[in-house]
Write a protein that holds these residues in place. Sequence first.
Motif, short mmCIF file in Angstrom:
data_model
loop_
_atom_site.label_atom_id
_atom_site.label_comp_id
_atom_site.label_asym_id
_atom_site.label_seq_id
_atom_site.Cartn_x
_atom_site.Cartn_y
_atom_site.Cartn_z
N HIS A 1 4.68 0.86 -6.99
CA HIS A 1 4.42 1.39 -5.64
C HIS A 1 5.01 2.83 -5.69
O HIS A 1 4.37 3.89 -5.11
CB HIS A 1 5.34 0.55 -4.73
N ASN B 1 -1.35 1.08 -5.33
CA ASN B 1 -1.59 -0.16 -4.33
C ASN B 1 -1.32 -1.23 -5.08
O ASN B 1 -2.02 -1.59 -6.46
CB ASN B 1 -2.89 -0.26 -3.74
N PRO C 1 0.71 -1.09 -0.07
CA PRO C 1 0.07 -0.10 0.03
C PRO C 1 1.05 1.21 -0.14
O PRO C 1 1.99 1.68 0.98
CB PRO C 1 -0.78 -0.12 1.25
N ASP D 1 -0.90 4.16 0.08
CA ASP D 1 -1.79 5.10 0.60
C ASP D 1 -2.35 6.11 -0.63
O ASP D 1 -2.34 7.18 -0.46
CB ASP D 1 -1.15 6.18 1.57
N SER D 2 -2.97 5.40 -1.42
CA SER D 2 -3.56 6.14 -2.62
C SER D 2 -4.90 5.28 -2.92
O SER D 2 -5.34 4.12 -2.26
CB SER D 2 -2.55 6.05 -3.89
N ASP D 3 -5.58 5.74 -3.64
CA ASP D 3 -7.18 5.14 -4.27
C ASP D 3 -6.71 4.38 -5.65
O ASP D 3 -7.67 4.11 -6.20
CB ASP D 3 -8.10 5.99 -4.28
#
Length: 255
Positions: free
Chosen positions: A81, A86, A35, A37-39
């Motif tokens: 990454h 993700n 991860p 930390d994104s969508d």
Amino acid sequence: MHSRCTAPCEQEFFAYEDVRFQATDGTILEGWFIPPDSDKLLIANHPMPCNRYGYPGHLPEYANPSVDFEVNFLPDYKNLHDVGYNVLAYDPGRTVLITGAEGAVGGYAVQLAKRRGAVVIASGRGAESEFATKVAGADAYVSTAQAPVEAVRAEGVDAVLDATTLGQSLIGAVKDDGTFVTARSDAVPRAERGIRVRLTQVAADAAMLTTLSDLAAAGELALRVAATYPLEEAAKAYERLAAGGLWGRVVLTMD
């Protein structure tokens, strides 16, 4: 995964999480979730016989004429990454070795293990088995004459289902903390290295019997029939069954 194939954190690439989940068709999947930390999500598929790490073709026990070099997907995951994705890299289930795969119990076990997403190595007395691989769907076949402990995988398998009497001679094929299941009370191995040993035999389970019957009726569970006899020859059928050496079941017909 080969014991010499490292996880992302061991190569100091990135943090990751071990994940295990069930797909909508019931297949059990295991993998790494990376991860940033994104969508944005990218699901990394890979060809067989690779796993989510890649393929250790540079190791002698895995090298073959097509792949004699290391395939390593980790740098690709790092690049994805680093640009904000993700990444989910996954493999189907665990690896199981099933002996007696040419017979009835082993043949059913191969098919049911594949339905649950396992990577299945089948083993039997024959030099090869079209039934185990082409009908039941095993990923690989190893003759018992090849010493399955050494032949299956250098790092061992997650579980063994022994439908024969190999027992103790086969427990070395299981990874530490793995599982060994036998269908023979006369071939229960001694537990070692944290391996869970279980004996399973005939038990009443109406729900499972219904499921198996439905799968067979739908043509999704191949039935191996060794011989058929009319009902009036039941005694002869029993004698044949008792003689042993059959690959499959003896069926009585009622015409």
